[in-house]
Motif scaffolding. Structure first.
Motif, PDB file in Angstrom:
ATOM      1  N   UNK A 120       0.828  -1.209   0.000  1.00  0.00           N
ATOM      2  CA  UNK A 120       0.000   0.000   0.000  1.00  0.00           C
ATOM      3  C   UNK A 120       0.860   1.255   0.000  1.00  0.00           C
ATOM      4  N   UNK A 121       2.025   1.214   0.681  1.00  0.00           N
ATOM      5  CA  UNK A 121       2.909   2.383   0.686  1.00  0.00           C
ATOM      6  C   UNK A 121       3.472   2.641  -0.714  1.00  0.00           C
ATOM      7  N   UNK A 158       9.532  -6.717  -8.544  1.00  0.00           N
ATOM      8  CA  UNK A 158      10.257  -5.785  -7.668  1.00  0.00           C
ATOM      9  C   UNK A 158       9.349  -5.291  -6.540  1.00  0.00           C
ATOM     10  N   UNK A 159       9.896  -5.132  -5.368  1.00  0.00           N
ATOM     11  CA  UNK A 159       9.090  -4.727  -4.213  1.00  0.00           C
ATOM     12  C   UNK A 159       8.386  -3.408  -4.449  1.00  0.00           C
ATOM     13  N   UNK A 160       8.964  -2.523  -5.248  1.00  0.00           N
ATOM     14  CA  UNK A 160       8.351  -1.201  -5.445  1.00  0.00           C
ATOM     15  C   UNK A 160       7.148  -1.231  -6.393  1.00  0.00           C
ATOM     16  N   UNK A 209      16.101  -2.539   3.428  1.00  0.00           N
ATOM     17  CA  UNK A 209      15.007  -2.373   4.382  1.00  0.00           C
ATOM     18  C   UNK A 209      13.639  -2.621   3.801  1.00  0.00           C
ATOM     19  N   UNK A 210      13.516  -2.638   2.468  1.00  0.00           N
ATOM     20  CA  UNK A 210      12.224  -2.868   1.826  1.00  0.00           C
ATOM     21  C   UNK A 210      12.017  -4.325   1.430  1.00  0.00           C
ATOM     22  N   UNK A 211      12.964  -5.182   1.731  1.00  0.00           N
ATOM     23  CA  UNK A 211      12.827  -6.607   1.419  1.00  0.00           C
ATOM     24  C   UNK A 211      11.831  -7.214   2.402  1.00  0.00           C
ATOM     25  N   UNK A 212      10.610  -7.503   1.903  1.00  0.00           N
ATOM     26  CA  UNK A 212       9.512  -7.933   2.775  1.00  0.00           C
ATOM     27  C   UNK A 212       9.031  -9.330   2.383  1.00  0.00           C
ATOM     28  N   UNK A 226       3.178   5.499  -5.986  1.00  0.00           N
ATOM     29  CA  UNK A 226       2.907   5.457  -7.427  1.00  0.00           C
ATOM     30  C   UNK A 226       1.868   6.490  -7.824  1.00  0.00           C
ATOM     31  N   UNK A 227       0.910   6.746  -6.962  1.00  0.00           N
ATOM     32  CA  UNK A 227      -0.230   7.591  -7.322  1.00  0.00           C
ATOM     33  C   UNK A 227      -0.022   9.067  -7.016  1.00  0.00           C
TER      34      UNK A 227
END
Length: 999
Positions: free
Chosen positions: A41-42, A81-83, A116-119, A47-48
């Motif tokens: 969601x982040x 990709x996480x993003x 840190x974004x590896x979830x 993106x928006x």
């Protein structure tokens, strides 16, 4: 060629300058590294915002579940990709065998993750993949300090232990190693690390997989394939960045064949290289880009040098979402490398954006099949967010629903204009669906004599009977199999190569299949109020040739006739009324005669009536009409232009044209290039003058096939090797004859289901509503084709459409007839209202509610009142002095409801009540109201008794008075508030009015 690292590129709209050894993976990781988001969601919120390089979030158009019964027969390995946030909701999971979560960033000193974004542990994308039966991997990256990591046994062991724990925690499938920028000195250490990693993973779970991201060009010979192939399960070529940010020439990110003679690195060469190194075919995966690159260029020529002013990546979704920039007018097909690009002038400079469209991507998929390697990789999933072009190509090439066409082309690995490569060795079986025999026609053949050879076999493998071995300039010519399959093997040695070969195959369909397939539309049967999905039941006969293509048309009833939205790729004109405004009459005498269109002037040799039609929304289009050619001449002919780009020019610019000749008894297919005709196919066919025929013509803008039917009988086909991919118009044409046309419809190809858009905008498939409940406003029609060119009959389902809410009752009155303000009972309330209106699906019923404020239902909840427009609700327990209000809803036949209409309320008072007369209500009034305590009563002359009551019904004053000249003035000392005035006339009539005093 510079010693660059061939790497992955990411999102759109970012201009970057590329140093020699800095990959775009690193560029993107640096951009996103500071975010440290772990929730989809982040990333979606980011993106928006519209203030960064990420394209805006797409509307979901593909369900995040299996969308058909098609099963993959190749590996389809995609990186997520996480993003990319929640783009996974648009993945077609049945067409994705493996999803790889990107990325675990390896600390070279410790082996731990530093991203840190590896979830991985919480990612909903990973959960969705596993729940849909897709293998879940994660990707580990290392872009520098390789020697440090490869020299540290403890760092390697920490990474291996972490990997096992991570896979165990999620039920994962494997780990993908993406170590970019390694030098030759890292070769031994990397090989040892991969062997150790694989050994420990498979000891933990024998089903775990290890995969490597291979460089498109292994400049430093880093990958020791002979010592890796028994330990690595998948070798994935990163097949992109052949032309990169620092290239001096703008060119394709992933050229299938050689684009420039001075720079000969291509996908086919990369495949050949790694197979020669010893990668097993089933372990080799070709990674392909779902993005492209745009450069500032010195001009519009192809090729053009880059200026260095701009270089940026563009995702497929960004290009699709900007049709004004990347339009049919700027689209180009590069026929040497089989690549697509957009060339435009910004007003200050030239730009070239090279990016795969569906057509060029399908050619790449064909090479995967031709070289018989394991499948494809996707960098990156979500870059086509909301579009199905690539998903459809995967289904058509790598699944049990795949169709091998009856006619296609066959090149060596150099393509149409370049030499094949050294060290090629591959086998390919041509097996068109529904074929009885296969013919292969070689129009050119040159190899290195006695060293580079082609073998052809009559059957499904090299174990089949040998037709012949060919080398040098002695080619096969035309060969035909005795059965339904033909196999070729090509082998070149390690030195000299040559121009190779070019051939076209055709097949003879099995004679036993002359039974038409069937189709049924399964659209919703109730009232339709919004965009919906319609399913289709399509089938071929048992033992038949199999379904080859499905088509559908969406039409709408305007209130006078059936039409289609031509901007949505559909057309429907029955020519029952007038010639519609979208038709432009360029030449000829056109009119509506007896409910059909007719051109009656037999003098012109080239008439023209044309209309706009978007023809790039599906891969194939079917044009269907009835036509009759008559007249007195000796050279009578008529037909249809399609995929036109200049409809008002002599031969419609660039397009195709099917020409039916009565007096020569022939059907002709033409290709028109820059207004110049070329006859490409002539098919003998009897066409009788003054006879109506049912004509159907299909065109596949991907493989270039044009097929023709008359009265549902297959006439013939032609395949263009350089097909036109976009077209904006269709045009009817006749010469020296009278030409009558009726029931012109255009269908688009589809999947087993299709989304039909409904709503008020005239860009929707259906934007009209039922003119009455019994007259439908929409229809969906279907037709299918099998591999033997049999067509089904057209099946149509009409649709009831109502997307607008009904018009609410204009007023709700308290009381049984006229509107009252007071009641003198605590047990019942009454109301009546005017009729609601809905011309589409009609009013179905009313609901009422009673509340202590407008819109509330705290006394009586909403209750169905049927079609009655009045109600008396008994059995209530009302409170004296309390106001009560009725609220009324109206529902139409489609289930839509108007917002609400409220009454102005009544108050419950004590006493037996004062009867009110509708006559008195119009003859007696109080004014002004509201007032400041002084007001007038208009009433007939004579004595009246005036009572003033408070809201509880208590009488505050009572006074006898006379009215003169029809009125009497009242001056009171009442405080601000609401009161009731009871007026008693001498004739015994009474009336009560509400007044409001404002001081």
């Amino acid at each position: 060629m510079k010693n660059i690292v061939i790497t992955l590129l990411f999102f759109s709209l970012i201009a970057v300058s590329f140093a020699q050894n800095v990959s775009s993976v690193q560029e993107q990781k640096q951009f996103f590294s500071g975010k440290n988001f772990t929730l989809e969601s982040d990333w979606d919120n980011l993106r928006n915002t519209g203030n960064h390089i990420l394209p805006k979030q797409s509307v979901q158009t593909s369900p995040s579940q299996k969308t058909s019964t098609c099963t993959l027969n190749k590996r389809v390995f995609g990186w997520h990709p996480y993003w990319n946030g929640s783009t996974y909701t648009n993945y077609q999971w049945n067409l994705l065998s493996d999803m790889c979560y990107f990325d675990y960033t390896v600390d070279p000193n410790t082996g731990n993750n530093t991203n840190g974004s590896f979830a991985w542990g919480t990612s909903a994308a990973v959960t969705a993949a596993i729940n849909n039966g897709t293998n879940a991997h994660f990707c580990a990256t290392l872009f520098s300090s390789h020697a440090t990591f490869l020299a540290s046994a403890s760092a390697q062991q920490t990474f291996i232990t972490n990997t096992i724990n991570l896979l165990n925690s999620r039920g994962g499938k494997g780990v993908n190693i993406d170590f970019e920028g390694m030098a030759a000195s890292n070769k031994a250490g990397f090989t040892s690390f991969m062997q150790n990693l694989s050994t420990q993973l498979k000891a933990a779970n024998a089903n775990y997989e290890v995969s490597i991201a291979l460089y498109a060009v292994d400049w430093s010979s880093v990958f020791d394939i002979p010592n890796l192939k028994n330990y690595v399960d998948l070798f994935i070529i990163m097949g992109y960045d052949y032309y990169y940010g620092g290239s001096s020439t703008a060119g394709p990110e992933a050229p299938l064949y050689n684009f420039q003679t001075s720079y000969n690195y291509t996908l086919t060469k990369s495949i050949t290289y790694y197979l020669k190194q010893g990668v097993p075919n089933n372990k080799l995966i070709l990674g392909l880009p779902y993005y492209g690159r745009e450069w500032s260029t010195s001009g519009s020529a192809i090729p053009s040098s880059t200026t260095g002013a701009y270089s940026g990546t563009k995702t497929f979704a960004v290009v699709k979402n900007n049709p004004a920039t990347y339009s049919a007018a700027t689209y180009n097909w590069e026929p040497i490398s089989f690549s697509s690009l957009f060339v435009r002038y910004t007003g200050t400079e030239w730009r070239q954006c090279w990016i795969d469209q569906g057509r060029s991507m399908r050619y790449k998929f064909d090479i995967v099949n031709q070289r018989n390697i394991g499948g494809i990789g996707i960098w990156a999933l979500g870059y086509d967010d909301g579009y199905n072009d690539y998903w459809s190509a995967i289904q058509d090439k790598f699944s049990t629903c795949a169709i091998v066409p009856c006619s296609d082309t066959l090149y060596d690995m150099g393509g149409p204009s370049r030499n094949y490569y050294d060290n090629e060795d591959y086998t390919y079986t041509i097996a068109p669906n529904g074929a009885s025999t296969v013919s292969l026609n070689f129009s050119s053949f040159t190899t290195e004599v006695n060293f580079d050879s082609l073998w052809l076999y009559d059957g499904a493998s090299t174990a089949s009977p040998l037709i012949g071995k060919y080398t040098g300039n002695t080619g096969p010519g035309i060969v035909t199999s005795t059965g339904s399959k033909l196999t070729m093997r090509f082998k070149s040695d390690g030195s000299t190569n040559n121009t190779g070969f070019y051939a076209v195959w055709n097949c003879a369909a099995a004679a036993i299949d002359n039974v038409a397939p069937t189709t049924v539309v399964n659209a919703p049967t109730g009232w339709i109020t919004q965009t919906f999905t319609t399913n289709f039941t399509d089938a071929d006969n048992v033992g038949g040739s199999g379904l080859e293509k499905r088509f559908y048309n969406v039409s709408e009833y305007t209130g006078t006739e059936w039409r289609s939205t031509n901007t949505r790729g559909f057309f429907n004109d029955n020519f029952d009324l007038a010639i519609h405004p979208e038709w432009t009459q360029k030449t000829g005498t056109w009119s509506i005669v007896g409910n059909h269109l007719e051109e009656t002037d037999q003098t012109p040799s080239n008439t023209n009536i044309y209309a706009p039609l978007t023809q790039n929304l599906s891969n194939r289009y079917l044009y269907h009409w009835q036509g009759m050619i008559s007249g007195t001449g000796a050279n009578r002919r008529a037909g249809l232009h399609f995929f036109c780009d200049q409809p008002d020019s002599t031969n419609r610019g660039n397009n195709y044209f099917v020409w039916f000749r009565v007096d020569q008894s022939v059907v002709e297919i033409y290709k028109t290039t820059n207004n110049v005709f070329s006859l490409v196919k002539s098919i003998p066919q009897t066409i009788t003058a003054a006879t109506w025929y049912d004509y159907k013509v299909s065109y596949d803008r991907v493989n270039g096939e044009i097929a023709v039917w008359m009265n549902n009988n297959y006439v013939g086909s032609y395949t263009d090797l350089s097909p036109i991919s976009t077209g904006g118009y269709v045009s009817f044409r006749n010469g020296n004859c009278d030409y009558a046309i009726d029931d012109f419809k255009v269908y688009r190809s589809r999947n087993p289901s299709a989304t039909v858009s409904v709503g008020s905008a005239n860009t929707n498939d259906i934007y009209y509503e039922n003119p009455s409940p019994s007259i439908p406003a929409g229809s969906v029609s279907s037709i299918v084709k099998d591999s033997a060119y049999n067509l089904s009959t057209v099946n149509t389902q009409t649709l009831n459409i109502d997307w607008s809410v009904p018009t609410c009752p204009a007023a709700v009155n308290d009381g049984t007839t006229m509107d009252v303000d007071t009641v003198f009972t605590t047990t019942q309330l009454s109301a009546n209202w005017s009729n609601a209106i809905d011309p589409n699906s009609a009013i179905a019923y009313y609901e009422y509610a009673i509340g202590t404020a407008p819109g509330l239902q705290d006394v009586v909840a909403f209750t169905n009142n049927g079609m009655a427009t009045s109600v008396t609700k008994t059995g209530l327990s009302l409170t004296l002095g309390q106001h009560y209000y009725f609220t009324v809803h109206a529902f139409d036949g489609a289930g839509l409801v108007c917002s609400a209409t409220n009454s102005d309320g009544v108050i419950v008072l004590t006493g037996s009540g004062i009867p009110q007369s509708s006559y008195l209500n119009t003859q007696i009034s109080i004014y002004p109201n509201p007032n400041n305590g002084t007001f007038f009563i208009s009433a007939p002359d004579g004595k009246i008794v005036l009572d003033i009551l408070d809201v509880s019904g208590r009488v505050l004053s009572s006074e006898n008075m006379n009215t003169e000249n029809g009125k009497v003035e009242i001056k009171s000392q009442l405080a601000e508030g609401t009161y009731f005035v009871a007026i008693h006339l001498a004739n015994g009539n009474h009336i009560m009015k509400k007044i409001v005093i404002i001081r």
